[in-house]
Design a protein around this motif. Structure first.
Motif, PDB file in Angstrom:
ATOM      1  N   SER A 127     -76.293   0.532  35.614  1.00 14.98           N
ATOM      2  CA  SER A 127     -77.507   0.879  34.903  1.00 14.98           C
ATOM      3  C   SER A 127     -77.995  -0.736  34.414  1.00 14.98           C
ATOM      4  N   ARG A 154     -80.099  -1.948  37.820  1.00 12.77           N
ATOM      5  CA  ARG A 154     -81.252  -1.262  37.723  1.00 12.77           C
ATOM      6  C   ARG A 154     -82.267  -1.723  36.945  1.00 12.77           C
ATOM      7  N   GLY A 157     -80.420   5.775  34.955  1.00 16.04           N
ATOM      8  CA  GLY A 157     -79.400   5.194  34.460  1.00 16.04           C
ATOM      9  C   GLY A 157     -79.158   5.630  32.996  1.00 16.04           C
ATOM     10  N   ASP A 158     -77.976   5.164  32.533  1.00 13.24           N
ATOM     11  CA  ASP A 158     -77.415   5.390  31.137  1.00 13.24           C
ATOM     12  C   ASP A 158     -77.185   6.904  30.808  1.00 13.24           C
ATOM     13  N   ASP A 176     -70.806   3.194  35.938  1.00 11.32           N
ATOM     14  CA  ASP A 176     -71.370   1.970  35.784  1.00 11.32           C
ATOM     15  C   ASP A 176     -70.458   0.850  35.833  1.00 11.32           C
ATOM     16  N   VAL A 222     -75.304   6.098  36.910  1.00 10.29           N
ATOM     17  CA  VAL A 222     -76.690   6.271  37.394  1.00 10.29           C
ATOM     18  C   VAL A 222     -76.618   7.461  38.482  1.00 10.29           C
TER      19      VAL A 222
END
Length: 974
Positions: A573, A576, A591-592, A621, A704
């Motif tokens: 993440s 990105r 992401g996240d 991650d 992600v």
């Protein structure tokens, strides 16, 4: 006559004692001394001697009078003699061995009486008495054998009767039938403190009831029960003829019988026994034993043994609650209830006190530990904050003087540490070998101003040290190697290999190399001595907090970002986020992601917005090397065909409106949970066998969701950058990745890359590098890109998919490539320029400003694994390669070079093939793998390897190269 003679004897004994006392007085008087100075007689000593003699004579006289008085009181009076004249006199029959049955010891009535100091005159029945057990009588067993059993055991023991038949000559068996009787042959166990009979003392005493069935044994019966009498309701009728006859027969020893008789009466009254038949002779023997050794109250076992109907009495005594029906039963019950309740209350209070005490101790210890941990945490925080401040000040100094440091002599401390989390390190096999795959960092000495200190996570043997020594000498560099305390050879020190001593103390903990070095004071001291007075800095691996501790201990800067920055941006993440900030194309995704609902909603939106994507990828991650990656194909969605029709019906432009996508989005939300559960697959099933295991870790770490490139022809490439402290971005290496079984784990690459135009690659790398510098990221960084052809626009697209903030394995192998070839990478042209040897130059001896170079290509294999390689030593392996023509030509700067990582396991190696043509380099690499596999494997022992998957990938690349050449020929104008 007998009494007179007895009195005379006792009187003579008293006179003898008095005579002895007088002699003692005489001796005492002779010892009296006179004071020579005062000439005064010591009267006090004389008084003491006379007083002792008087006391002794008085005592002997009292003993004699007491004995005579008791003997006179026991004798019957003249009136009693006349009253009992009509009763026939009984003479005890003379017993023979035949009369008493088998040879067994019985209590003797005429045993010697133990003398006591004071004798009480018995004037009536005794109200209370204490239980005293016999001591060592000849016909009683040891007390220890009678403990541990109760009345129930006693009854079961007593019911085992032994039958004795009368022998010829017996005088008293008149009925001619067998007669059995119980008898005691073992001494009962000693009782504890006795209590008054009037207050239920017998019941409160633990020895009041029998404890063991062994206490009762069957004794051979007497031919005649002698002197029987009856006790009714616990009381003896003194006017009964049988009792009167018994009392007269034992009138001379009645004082011995009265205690046991009263104890027996008390027992029968306490248990409300209506009828008891007593055998008088046994009662006398019991009284005799009581007098010579037992306590004042005989045990219940002995009392019951004098009864003829002892079984009936025992059954009655054993009945629950029978004690409370007898004399003083109400008081005994009340006492028992009170004692039980008080015991319960006391026990409850004690347990409560113990719990409170335990709780208080636990709280105190916990609080003490908490305070200790708090102090330790504060100390560690302060120490780490101080280390961070020192790191920042040294980093600022490094950035200010970077240009000068790069152009002058310097020492680089290479620590190839993988500072992963503990869970990741414990799940990685051969973790120390993975850290040592960057041993090619030694090749930094190709710069004449550089000295290298390489901290090795393994103990290297002489074969590997000799191999790298020979390899680095090819460049004209003198070398030094050191494992622990090995001294360096003579010459200029250009590189040295050190192994932390803590490696021997933590062999199975999978600690990162920085942590091992932190706990190795001897190695740290050696490094301090080596860099003293020199410019030096540390080049680490994956950043860890212990990197700052080592740097602070050595007092040198670290060419790398802070650990907190690495922890934030080294995730999928975080990378990105940097790519988006650098305005670089990234795959459609988000992401996240930390919750299942968020995952489903995100995936539904992405699928609706990107209808051309056929596969979606899920990346954790914190995972690396493709271990935390899973995928799911969109074709398994049942509503995908219907959604695709709606997409084509509306068109790409109208499809982007939210209200048109809403119906398809809701349909996807309904089917996505089941779709993922059935069709999602992890790429590496060795770490996560199914989707459920993967999903659990994915949601805990976060991750992600990205689109897989919508093309059949995909190329992954990696670019290594140096983000200089001065603010410049330098490309160090680039190559197209080669894969084995997993598409997301690179095991090699082809250098230089040929997939992306050099200008496009430079632009992407520059933007990513500047974005990293803005976020205070310096040092070595690698960027993973993926390129493919968009079928709709027929244009090449490049996506940035991953960012690693560490020194990469590809960069280390590239350093070896440049070392053995002496070439350089030209990133403007995208070529590997190798200088042409002097022997191949033109015959004209003209000086040119720049020597001619040859464009070459290399294939790098970083993580080549084969389990059968462990069967070969390195020397044998090189001989085998030489037999197959696998080697490196130093003159032409072409051929094959190996990288060795371990001396003991030897399953992992690295290999580089160099050629003028990329296709020829790939063919050589694949042929080398095939030859090695055939030599070390058989049909029955193929071993575990990634050679086959890599060969297949190389064949696909060769096929693609061939197709590209054919297309280039067709597109070429005639």
């Amino acid at each position: 006559m007998y009494n007179a003679r007895r009195n005379e004897e006792e009187m003579g004994a008293v006179l003898v004692k008095v005579k002895d006392d007088l002699k003692q007085l005489k001796r005492s008087l002779e010892k009296i001394t006179v004071n020579e100075r005062a000439k005064i007689l010591d009267i006090q000593t004389l008084d003491i001697a006379i007083h002792k003699t008087e006391s002794s004579i008085r005592k002997h006289a009292e003993d004699y009078l007491t004995t005579v008085t008791r003997r006179l009181l026991v004798l019957p009076s003249i009136e009693d003699v006349h009253k009992t004249a009509q009763i026939p006199k009984w003479k005890p029959p003379i017993k023979s061995i035949r009369d008493v049955g088998p040879p067994r010891k019985l209590p003797s009535v005429v045993s010697p009486v133990k003398k006591t100091k004071h004798h009480r005159v018995i004037a009536g029945p005794v109200a209370s008495f204490q239980a005293i057990e016999p001591r060592g009588h000849h016909n009683l067993a040891k007390p220890e054998q009678d403990s541990g059993m109760g009345l129930i055991g006693l009854k079961s023991r007593c019911h085992k009767k032994l039958k004795w038949k009368s022998e010829p000559g017996s005088t008293c068996n008149t009925t001619g039938r067998e007669f059995t009787t119980p008898w005691i042959t073992k001494t009962p166990p000693p009782s504890t403190t006795s209590k008054s009979m009037d207050h239920g003392g017998l019941m409160q005493d633990h020895n009041y009831l029998p404890k063991s069935p062994q206490n009762l044994t069957v004794q051979p019966p007497f031919n005649v029960i002698k002197y029987p009498f009856t006790i009714i309701n616990g009381r003896v009728n003194p006017m009964a003829v049988d009792f009167y006859y018994f009392k007269q027969s034992y009138s001379l020893s009645w004082s011995r019988v009265v205690f046991s008789l009263e104890a027996l009466e008390k027992l029968l009254r306490d248990f409300a026994v209506p009828l008891a038949k007593v055998i008088g002779e046994r009662l006398v023997e019991l009284g005799h034993n009581l007098n010579i050794g037992w306590r004042k109250v005989p045990p219940v076992i002995s009392l019951l043994s004098v009864l003829e109907n002892w079984e009936e009495v025992l059954d009655l005594v054993l009945q629950p609650g029978q004690r409370y029906k007898g004399e003083g039963g109400t008081e005994a019950a009340a006492i028992l209830i009170q004692s039980c309740w008080r015991r319960h209350v006391a026990r409850t209070a004690y347990l409560c006190h113990c719990r409170r005490k335990w709780a208080a101790r636990t709280i105190a210890i916990s609080w003490w530990m908490h305070m200790q941990m708090r102090r330790v945490r504060k100390a560690l925080q302060a120490r780490r904050f101080r280390q961070l401040e020192n790191y920042r000040s040294r980093a600022q100094h490094l950035a200010t003087n970077w240009k000068h440091i790069q152009s002058s002599k310097r020492t680089i401390i290479h620590i190839p540490s993988l500072g992963y989390s503990q869970s990741q390190r414990l799940n990685l096999k051969g973790f120390d070998i993975l850290q040592n795959t960057q041993i090619s960092r030694l090749c930094d000495i190709r710069d004449g101003n550089v000295e290298v200190i390489y901290v090795c996570p393994r103990h290297l043997q002489e074969d590997i040290l000799h191999y790298y020594t020979s390899l680095l000498k090819g460049d004209g560099a003198t070398v030094e190697f050191d494992t622990k305390t090995t001294e360096a050879p003579s010459g200029i020190k250009r590189f040295i290999i050190l192994t932390p001593e803590a490696l021997d103390y933590f062999p199975t903990q999978n600690m990162c190399l920085s942590t091992l070095l932190k706990y190795s004071p001897h190695t740290l001291k050696r490094i301090r001595n080596l860099i003293q007075g020199k410019r030096a800095y540390i080049v680490g691996g994956v950043a860890h907090v212990d990197d700052l501790a080592v740097a602070d201990e050595l007092g040198v800067p670290v060419l790398g970002p802070e650990p907190a920055v690495v922890e934030l941006y080294s995730t999928k993440s975080g990378g990105r986020m940097i790519f988006i900030g650098a305005e670089v194309d990234v795959p459609p995704g988000r992401g996240d992601t930390y919750s299942l609902t968020q995952l489903h909603e995100t995936l539904a939106e992405l699928i609706v917005q990107n209808m051309d994507v056929q596969r979606w990828v899920f990346k954790m991650d914190s995972e690396n090397r493709g271990q935390g990656t899973a995928y799911c194909d969109i074709c398994h969605l049942s509503c995908y065909s219907w959604a695709l029709q709606e997409y084509h019906h509306c068109g790409p432009e109208l499809w982007n409106t939210k209200w048109i996508q809403e119906s398809v989005l809701l349909k996807y939300l309904d089917e996505i949970p089941e779709w993922l559960a059935r069709y999602a697959r992890p790429y590496k099933t060795s770490r996560y066998p199914n989707w459920a295991c993967f999903l659990k870790t994915f949601l805990r770490q976060g991750g992600v969701v990205e689109a897989y490139p919508p093309s059949d022809s995909i190329t992954c490439l990696r670019v290594d950058l140096l983000l200089e402290p001065g603010g410049e971005v330098t490309m160090l290496s680039c190559g197209d990745q080669l894969h084995a079984s997993c598409q997301f784990e690179a095991v090699g690459s082809t250098v230089p890359q040929t997939s992306v135009h050099p200008d496009t690659l430079n632009s992407i790398c520059t933007r990513v590098g500047q974005a990293c510098l803005q976020r205070h990221i310096i040092g070595y960084v690698s960027v993973d890109l993926v390129t493919f052809l968009n079928h709709d626009t027929m244009e090449q697209k490049v996506w940035a998919i991953d960012l690693n903030l560490a020194y990469s394995d590809q960069l280390a192998m590239t350093q070896m490539l440049l070392m053995i070839t002496g070439g350089t990478l030209n990133f403007r042209t995208g070529c590997l320029e190798v200088p042409i040897p002097i022997a191949e130059k033109c015959c004209e001896q003209q000086i040119t400003p720049k020597p001619p170079v040859l464009n070459c290509y290399a294939v790098i294999g970083i993580h080549l694994f084969h389990s059968n390689l462990s069967m070969l030593y390195h020397c044998v392996f090189f001989k085998m390669c030489k037999a197959h023509g696998i080697g490196f030509d130093k003159k032409c700067k072409q051929g094959t070079v190996f990288a060795l990582y371990d001396s003991s396991d030897r399953c992992s190696i690295g290999m580089i093939t160099v050629s003028e043509d990329l296709q020829r380099a790939l063919v050589t690499f694949a042929r080398n793998l095939s030859d090695i596999h055939q030599e070390i494997s058989s049909s029955k022992m193929q071993g575990e390897t990634n050679f086959k998957g890599l060969i297949k990938n190389i064949e696909d690349v060769l096929m693609m190269i061939t197709q590209n050449k054919l297309l280039a020929v067709e597109d070429k104008p005639a």
